[in-house]
Write a protein that holds these residues in place. Structure first.
Motif, PDB file in Angstrom:
ATOM      1  N   ASP A  12       0.823  -1.205   0.000  1.00 26.07           N
ATOM      2  CA  ASP A  12       0.000   0.000   0.000  1.00 26.07           C
ATOM      3  C   ASP A  12       0.858   1.257   0.000  1.00 26.07           C
ATOM      4  N   TYR A  13       0.563   2.145  -0.944  1.00 27.28           N
ATOM      5  CA  TYR A  13       1.277   3.413  -1.102  1.00 27.28           C
ATOM      6  C   TYR A  13       2.724   3.232  -1.562  1.00 27.28           C
ATOM      7  N   THR A  14       3.115   1.999  -1.868  1.00 27.09           N
ATOM      8  CA  THR A  14       4.448   1.750  -2.438  1.00 27.09           C
ATOM      9  C   THR A  14       4.311   1.245  -3.866  1.00 27.09           C
ATOM     10  N   LEU A  15       3.614   0.128  -4.039  1.00 24.35           N
ATOM     11  CA  LEU A  15       3.347  -0.397  -5.375  1.00 24.35           C
ATOM     12  C   LEU A  15       1.980   0.027  -5.897  1.00 24.35           C
ATOM     13  N   ALA A  16       1.057   0.280  -4.985  1.00 25.48           N
ATOM     14  CA  ALA A  16      -0.321   0.546  -5.408  1.00 25.48           C
ATOM     15  C   ALA A  16      -0.966   1.616  -4.537  1.00 25.48           C
ATOM     16  N   ASP A  17      -1.923   2.300  -5.141  1.00 24.72           N
ATOM     17  CA  ASP A  17      -2.737   3.256  -4.390  1.00 24.72           C
ATOM     18  C   ASP A  17      -4.068   2.583  -4.082  1.00 24.72           C
ATOM     19  N   SER A  18      -4.177   2.088  -2.880  1.00 20.89           N
ATOM     20  CA  SER A  18      -5.416   1.459  -2.428  1.00 20.89           C
ATOM     21  C   SER A  18      -6.135   2.351  -1.429  1.00 20.89           C
ATOM     22  N   SER A  19      -5.745   3.634  -1.389  1.00 18.41           N
ATOM     23  CA  SER A  19      -6.277   4.527  -0.364  1.00 18.41           C
ATOM     24  C   SER A  19      -7.787   4.714  -0.484  1.00 18.41           C
ATOM     25  N   ARG A  20      -8.300   4.754  -1.713  1.00 18.28           N
ATOM     26  CA  ARG A  20      -9.748   4.945  -1.874  1.00 18.28           C
ATOM     27  C   ARG A  20     -10.518   3.781  -1.261  1.00 18.28           C
ATOM     28  N   GLY A  21     -10.065   2.556  -1.546  1.00 18.72           N
ATOM     29  CA  GLY A  21     -10.721   1.395  -0.969  1.00 18.72           C
ATOM     30  C   GLY A  21     -10.566   1.333   0.535  1.00 18.72           C
ATOM     31  N   ILE A  22      -9.375   1.680   1.020  1.00 21.68           N
ATOM     32  CA  ILE A  22      -9.122   1.652   2.458  1.00 21.68           C
ATOM     33  C   ILE A  22     -10.014   2.644   3.183  1.00 21.68           C
ATOM     34  N   VAL A  23     -10.120   3.861   2.639  1.00 21.64           N
ATOM     35  CA  VAL A  23     -10.965   4.882   3.272  1.00 21.64           C
ATOM     36  C   VAL A  23     -12.424   4.437   3.296  1.00 21.64           C
ATOM     37  N   ILE A  24     -12.902   3.877   2.190  1.00 22.04           N
ATOM     38  CA  ILE A  24     -14.280   3.399   2.146  1.00 22.04           C
ATOM     39  C   ILE A  24     -14.531   2.358   3.236  1.00 22.04           C
ATOM     40  N   CYS A  25     -13.606   1.391   3.353  1.00 18.40           N
ATOM     41  CA  CYS A  25     -13.785   0.307   4.327  1.00 18.40           C
ATOM     42  C   CYS A  25     -13.754   0.836   5.761  1.00 18.40           C
ATOM     43  N   PHE A  26     -12.756   1.681   6.056  1.00 15.82           N
ATOM     44  CA  PHE A  26     -12.692   2.258   7.399  1.00 15.82           C
ATOM     45  C   PHE A  26     -13.938   3.087   7.688  1.00 15.82           C
ATOM     46  N   ARG A  27     -14.316   3.927   6.736  1.00 16.96           N
ATOM     47  CA  ARG A  27     -15.441   4.822   6.997  1.00 16.96           C
ATOM     48  C   ARG A  27     -16.730   4.041   7.223  1.00 16.96           C
ATOM     49  N   ASN A  28     -16.953   2.985   6.475  1.00 22.10           N
ATOM     50  CA  ASN A  28     -18.169   2.193   6.660  1.00 22.10           C
ATOM     51  C   ASN A  28     -18.230   1.591   8.057  1.00 22.10           C
ATOM     52  N   VAL A  29     -17.089   1.086   8.544  1.00 21.93           N
ATOM     53  CA  VAL A  29     -17.059   0.515   9.891  1.00 21.93           C
ATOM     54  C   VAL A  29     -17.205   1.611  10.944  1.00 21.93           C
ATOM     55  N   LEU A  30     -16.454   2.688  10.774  1.00 25.59           N
ATOM     56  CA  LEU A  30     -16.479   3.767  11.765  1.00 25.59           C
ATOM     57  C   LEU A  30     -17.859   4.405  11.857  1.00 25.59           C
ATOM     58  N   GLU A  31     -18.468   4.689  10.726  1.00 21.80           N
ATOM     59  CA  GLU A  31     -19.794   5.303  10.726  1.00 21.80           C
ATOM     60  C   GLU A  31     -20.823   4.390  11.381  1.00 21.80           C
ATOM     61  N   ARG A  32     -20.684   3.113  11.148  1.00 22.52           N
ATOM     62  CA  ARG A  32     -21.607   2.141  11.717  1.00 22.52           C
ATOM     63  C   ARG A  32     -21.589   2.179  13.244  1.00 22.52           C
ATOM     64  N   HIS A  33     -20.433   2.554  13.794  1.00 22.41           N
ATOM     65  CA  HIS A  33     -20.279   2.561  15.247  1.00 22.41           C
ATOM     66  C   HIS A  33     -20.262   3.980  15.830  1.00 22.41           C
ATOM     67  N   GLY A  34     -20.727   4.935  15.048  1.00 24.79           N
ATOM     68  CA  GLY A  34     -20.930   6.267  15.586  1.00 24.79           C
ATOM     69  C   GLY A  34     -19.755   7.211  15.505  1.00 24.79           C
ATOM     70  N   PHE A  35     -18.703   6.833  14.791  1.00 28.11           N
ATOM     71  CA  PHE A  35     -17.536   7.711  14.646  1.00 28.11           C
ATOM     72  C   PHE A  35     -17.684   8.471  13.316  1.00 28.11           C
ATOM     73  N   HIS A  36     -18.296   9.644  13.385  1.00 28.17           N
ATOM     74  CA  HIS A  36     -18.676  10.384  12.182  1.00 28.17           C
ATOM     75  C   HIS A  36     -17.724  11.530  11.839  1.00 28.17           C
ATOM     76  N   GLN A  37     -16.802  11.872  12.716  1.00 24.39           N
ATOM     77  CA  GLN A  37     -16.011  13.092  12.535  1.00 24.39           C
ATOM     78  C   GLN A  37     -14.574  12.829  12.082  1.00 24.39           C
ATOM     79  N   ILE A  38     -14.248  11.609  11.693  1.00 23.36           N
ATOM     80  CA  ILE A  38     -12.872  11.269  11.311  1.00 23.36           C
ATOM     81  C   ILE A  38     -12.694  11.512   9.819  1.00 23.36           C
ATOM     82  N   ASP A  39     -11.760  12.401   9.460  1.00 22.38           N
ATOM     83  CA  ASP A  39     -11.609  12.784   8.056  1.00 22.38           C
ATOM     84  C   ASP A  39     -10.716  11.790   7.307  1.00 22.38           C
TER      85      ASP A  39
END
Length: 213
Positions: A12-39
């Protein structure tokens, strides 16, 4: 920079840019548990750490059972969102093929799960292209522990003196130092040149092409 026999890469961030997928996955989990303010920037700064470490940094939670539950939720999200939202950097294929054509041994050492890496690189590279891939499920202690690098060096029967580890983060730099191998930094990710320069390194470059020159 000297020529090495073995080139081992972070993913990650060396050979490939997977940041979009990573952000989506983190945000879906975080939002589900009430963490709405993490950019997004804050999420991206955790890339390269283990999932429990990242969730702990992002939420302040230290309970291992809760963090493990978050990790499992993330993996389910990644099954759906990761591969389609990951792209190799433009120069990755050219650089890796050039190294292989010159007789180098190449591999990947990452906290990302090996099966996910295989799924991603399988879209571009032929089966068996990489001499070794060590993922998060293959080690007992994640980076910056040298375990993953040591596993690769032992299995490849290569010499640490002729091995280079390439990564984008201070975790990668510390991993190389702990393993006793040379480190080269690439500025594809969120870590700055100044942050990487604190650690022993043979080079810090804007792109992989510069490292291969």
């Amino acid at each position: 920079m000297k020529t090495y026999q073995t080139y081992l890469f972070d993913f990650d961030y060396t050979l490939a840019d997977s940041s979009r997928g990573i952000v989506i996955c983190f945000r879906n989990v975080l939002e589900r548990h009430g963490f709405h303010q993490i950019d997004d920037h804050t999420i991206k700064r955790t890339i390269g750490k283990t999932l429990p470490e990242s969730f702990s940094i992002l939420t302040g939670i230290t309970d291992t059972d809760i963090l493990e539950a978050f990790r499992k939720e993330y993996v389910k999200e990644a099954d759906q969102h990761m591969t389609v939202n990951t792209q190799l950097f433009p120069e990755t294929g050219k650089v890796l093929h050039s190294l292989k054509n010159n007789g180098a041994t190449i591999g990947i050492i990452s906290t990302k799960y090996r099966y996910r890496i295989l799924e991603l690189v399988g879209k571009v590279f032929p089966e068996g292209f990489f001499n070794i891939i060590v993922g998060g499920e293959d080690v007992k202690t994640p980076k910056p522990s040298p375990e993953g690098l040591n596993i690769a060096i032992e299995r490849l029967q290569t010499d640490k003196a002729t091995t280079l580890y390439i990564g984008d983060s201070t975790v990668d730099a510390e991993t190389a130092r702990n393993a006793g191998v040379d480190f080269a930094g690439v500025l594809h990710g969120m870590t700055t040149r100044e942050e990487l320069a604190v650690y022993p390194h043979v080079s810090i470059a804007d792109t992989l092409e510069e490292l291969a020159e």
